[in-house]
Design a protein around this motif. Structure first.
Motif, short mmCIF file in Angstrom:
data_model
loop_
_atom_site.label_atom_id
_atom_site.label_comp_id
_atom_site.label_asym_id
_atom_site.label_seq_id
_atom_site.Cartn_x
_atom_site.Cartn_y
_atom_site.Cartn_z
N THR A 68 42.23 7.46 26.96
CA THR A 68 41.45 6.34 27.89
C THR A 68 41.68 5.11 27.43
O THR A 68 41.35 4.94 26.03
CB THR A 68 39.95 6.89 27.77
N ILE A 103 42.67 6.89 32.82
CA ILE A 103 43.09 8.08 31.73
C ILE A 103 44.63 8.54 32.18
O ILE A 103 44.75 9.53 32.96
CB ILE A 103 42.01 9.20 31.98
N ASN A 161 39.82 8.37 22.96
CA ASN A 161 39.74 9.84 23.61
C ASN A 161 41.09 10.47 23.64
O ASN A 161 41.44 10.88 24.86
CB ASN A 161 39.13 10.00 24.81
N THR A 163 43.98 13.06 23.81
CA THR A 163 43.80 14.54 24.18
C THR A 163 45.03 15.24 24.33
O THR A 163 45.91 14.67 25.26
CB THR A 163 42.81 14.64 25.32
N LEU A 165 46.14 17.74 26.20
CA LEU A 165 45.96 18.52 27.45
C LEU A 165 46.80 19.86 27.30
O LEU A 165 46.11 20.99 27.51
CB LEU A 165 45.97 17.72 28.63
C1 LIG Z 1 38.72 12.17 27.44
O1 LIG Z 1 39.70 12.70 27.90
C2 LIG Z 1 39.62 13.94 28.96
C3 LIG Z 1 40.92 14.28 29.28
O2 LIG Z 1 41.75 13.44 29.45
C4 LIG Z 1 38.78 13.53 30.00
O3 LIG Z 1 38.60 14.77 30.88
C5 LIG Z 1 37.40 12.98 29.60
O4 LIG Z 1 36.85 12.70 30.72
C6 LIG Z 1 37.77 12.02 28.61
N1 LIG Z 1 36.25 11.38 28.11
C7 LIG Z 1 36.11 10.16 28.15
C8 LIG Z 1 34.43 9.84 27.76
O5 LIG Z 1 36.80 9.12 28.62
#
Ligand SMILES: *[C@@H]1O[C@H](CO)[C@@H](O)[C@H](O)[C@H]1NC(C)=O
Ligand SMILES: *[C@@H]1O[C@H](CO)[C@@H](O)[C@H](O)[C@H]1NC(C)=O
Ligand SMILES: *[C@@H]1O[C@H](CO)[C@@H](O)[C@H](O)[C@H]1NC(C)=O
Ligand SMILES: *[C@@H]1O[C@H](CO)[C@@H](O)[C@H](O)[C@H]1NC(C)=O
Ligand SMILES: *[C@@H]1O[C@H](CO)[C@@H](O)[C@H](O)[C@H]1NC(C)=O
Ligand SMILES: *[C@@H]1O[C@H](CO)[C@@H](O)[C@H](O)[C@H]1NC(C)=O
Ligand SMILES: *[C@@H]1O[C@H](CO)[C@@H](O)[C@H](O)[C@H]1NC(C)=O
Ligand SMILES: CC(=O)N[C@H]1CO[C@H](CO)[C@@H](O)[C@@H]1O
Length: 430
Positions: A68, A103, A161, A163, A165
């Motif tokens: 993010t 994101i 954040n 991830t 995936l």
């Molecule tokens: C963190 O990343 C995940 C997957 O990309 C997403 O679903 C989630 O909303 C994100 N959380 C925040 C707080 O940005």
């Protein structure tokens, strides 16, 4: 006794919480961003994904990375990777960014892209080898040009954040942390350069986050007892039993049945254990100073050829491996005093591919071990304590069912193992 049980419980819980794996205590995946230049509205960074896990690789269909943005950053361009969606770039005129999503979701390019779209260590379809198997292939990298970001190490905001995936929910990534800038050596090794700024993200794996059930099981046999101890029933969960396929089913000849699913969901042959993978450990021969084990791995998954498979095993006699036939072998933790774990993996172009379920869906090897001081065939000593296939722990049979040396009974070790086993069962159920 009660104290011991609660102590074990706490120990078990703690080790799962921090995703600590005693077979691979330093294993992690690091995502490193090296800012190589500042631009009028942002920066260009090299992003490097290093898999430091000894025996857990990132298999087909490869990694998918998300993060993010901290502010209103956009991605002007990428080399060696791409985002899966561009998002809404309607505010831009002239040059349109590669991605405007808050994101972004990034994937590696496939092999064979034109040379001018490549980046070093890119374009492997996101497949990353395990560190213990092939360090040179345990890295993946791409370049990203970021716009509307900070333009100095004072104003830049680290992405949040992170991830993975894919490979998926087993991995948890920590926050990005500024670390000492990476130093690079030029190709002629005569000059050092340095990133303008570097930050790291560390991701660790936990099988308990990844899946509810094990994905493999272990069966046992020996020359001294004709009992074959099968995999535990429903070792990998029987909830999919209605979707399993009998080995003589006509479905198997239908087109497309063997095509892997995006989430790698298995199409499992109907068995009492319902595992896609079974590892068999056979105590084969007893010599004066040595003993021999045969290891066979069988694939029951019609939808997967396992490339670059690994088998990590804990057994007290692995400190004395003398010869391994037709698999590669490497001791894990070779410098620790408890030198009882090792990994097996296939030989390139010979058996590093475990074919889909069927007549070719198996691989095997024999291991010659020099007898340890504690060597015995009693009390199931000759059987492994832990077995991992592709980095996931396989379910072992209950120690009371191990093939026994005639006229010996499962004594203290077995009951202790049974205690741990029931504890694990308790945890799995709760
Ligand atoms: C963190 O990343 C995940 C997957 O990309 C997403 O679903 C989630 O909303 C994100 N959380 C925040 C707080 O940005
Ligand atoms: C990640 O793994 C590397 C290599 O084993 C290790 O040096 C590093 O300390 C690990 N990072 C964390 C945060 O555990
Ligand atoms: C950052 O990650 C790299 C690998 O990508 C590693 O070599 C380095 O030690 C890490 N730095 C810190 C401080 O963890
Ligand atoms: C930022 O860059 C300056 C030099 O341009 C350097 O002195 C400083 O240590 C850097 N700060 C960080 C956090 O890297
Ligand atoms: C496995 O590999 C064989 C031979 O390369 C191929 O015919 C088969 O379709 C593959 N199966 C899967 C599930 O990918
Ligand atoms: C651990 O075992 C391996 C063989 O499996 C051996 O090469 C290595 O020297 C051993 N290390 C120690 C500390 O005993
Ligand atoms: C073989 O092992 C089984 C336990 O799995 C035991 O019940 C049986 O008595 C053993 N056979 C002999 C001949 O000892
Ligand atoms: C072949 C081998 O590694 N042998 C070792 C087996 O273990 C004993 C100690 O338990 C060592 O002394 C041997 O060198």
């Amino acid at each position: 006794m009660r104290f011991l049980i609660s102590f074990l419980c706490v120990l078990v819980l703690v080790s799962y919480a921090v995703a600590y794996d005693p077979m691979d205590p330093n294993g992690n995946i690091t995502i490193k961003w090296d800012v190589m230049s500042w631009t009028p509205d942002g920066y260009v960074a090299t992003v490097t994904i290093n898999n430091f896990q000894m025996f857990r690789h990132i298999m087909n269909p490869g990694w998918t990375l998300g993060w993010t943005w901290a502010k209103k950053e956009v991605i002007w361009s990428m080399v060696g990777a791409q985002t899966t969606e561009q998002g809404d770039c309607s505010k831009f005129k002239g040059n349109i960014p590669h991605c405007c999503k808050k994101i972004p979701t990034v994937v590696d390019l496939l092999p064979g892209v034109p040379y001018n779209q490549q980046f070093s260590n890119c374009c492997k379809g996101g497949v990353v080898a395990a560190w213990g198997q092939d360090p040179s292939q345990s890295v993946s990298a791409f370049q990203v040009s970021v716009g509307q970001g900070g333009t100095s190490n004072k104003t830049v905001k680290l992405p949040k954040n992170f991830t993975l995936l894919a490979p998926g929910p087993g991995y948890t990534c920590g926050p990005a942390k500024v670390v000492p800038s990476t130093v690079f050596l030029t190709t002629d090794k005569r000059r050092k350069t340095q990133a303008l700024m570097t930050w790291n993200v560390t991701c660790t794996y936990s099988q308990f986050l990844a899946r509810k059930n094990p994905s493999c099981c272990v069966s046992l046999s020996s020359f001294y007892n004709e009992t074959i101890t099968p995999c535990p029933s429903c070792a990998c969960g029987c909830q999919n039993k209605k979707n399993c396929v009998k080995s003589d089913s006509k479905i198997l000849s239908m087109v497309g049945v063997h095509t892997p699913k995006k989430d790698n969901e298995a199409l499992t042959q109907c068995t009492h254990h319902m595992c896609p993978i079974r590892v068999h450990w056979h105590v084969k021969t007893n010599y004066k100073d040595y003993w021999r084990v045969k290891i066979a791995v069988t694939n029951f998954n019609y939808r997967m050829n396992y490339t670059l498979w690994t088998l990590a095993i804990q057994h007290p006699n692995l400190n004395n491996v003398t010869q391994v036939f037709s698999f590669n072998y490497k001791p894990l933790l070779p410098y620790e005093s408890i030198n009882d774990t090792g990994m097996f993996y296939g030989m390139k172009y010979f058996n590093d591919l475990l074919m889909e379920a069927g007549p070719k869906g198996n691989i095997q090897s024999e291991v010659l071990l020099q007898k340890d001081k504690k060597f015995t065939f009693k009390q199931g000593w000759a059987f492994p304590h832990k077995v991992y296939f592709n980095g996931d722990e396989c379910m072992l049979p209950h120690p009371d069912t191990y093939p026994f040396l005639p006229n010996s009974s499962p004594a203290t070790i077995a009951t202790f193992k049974a205690l741990i086993f029931s504890l694990l069962l308790l945890l799995a159920v709760s």
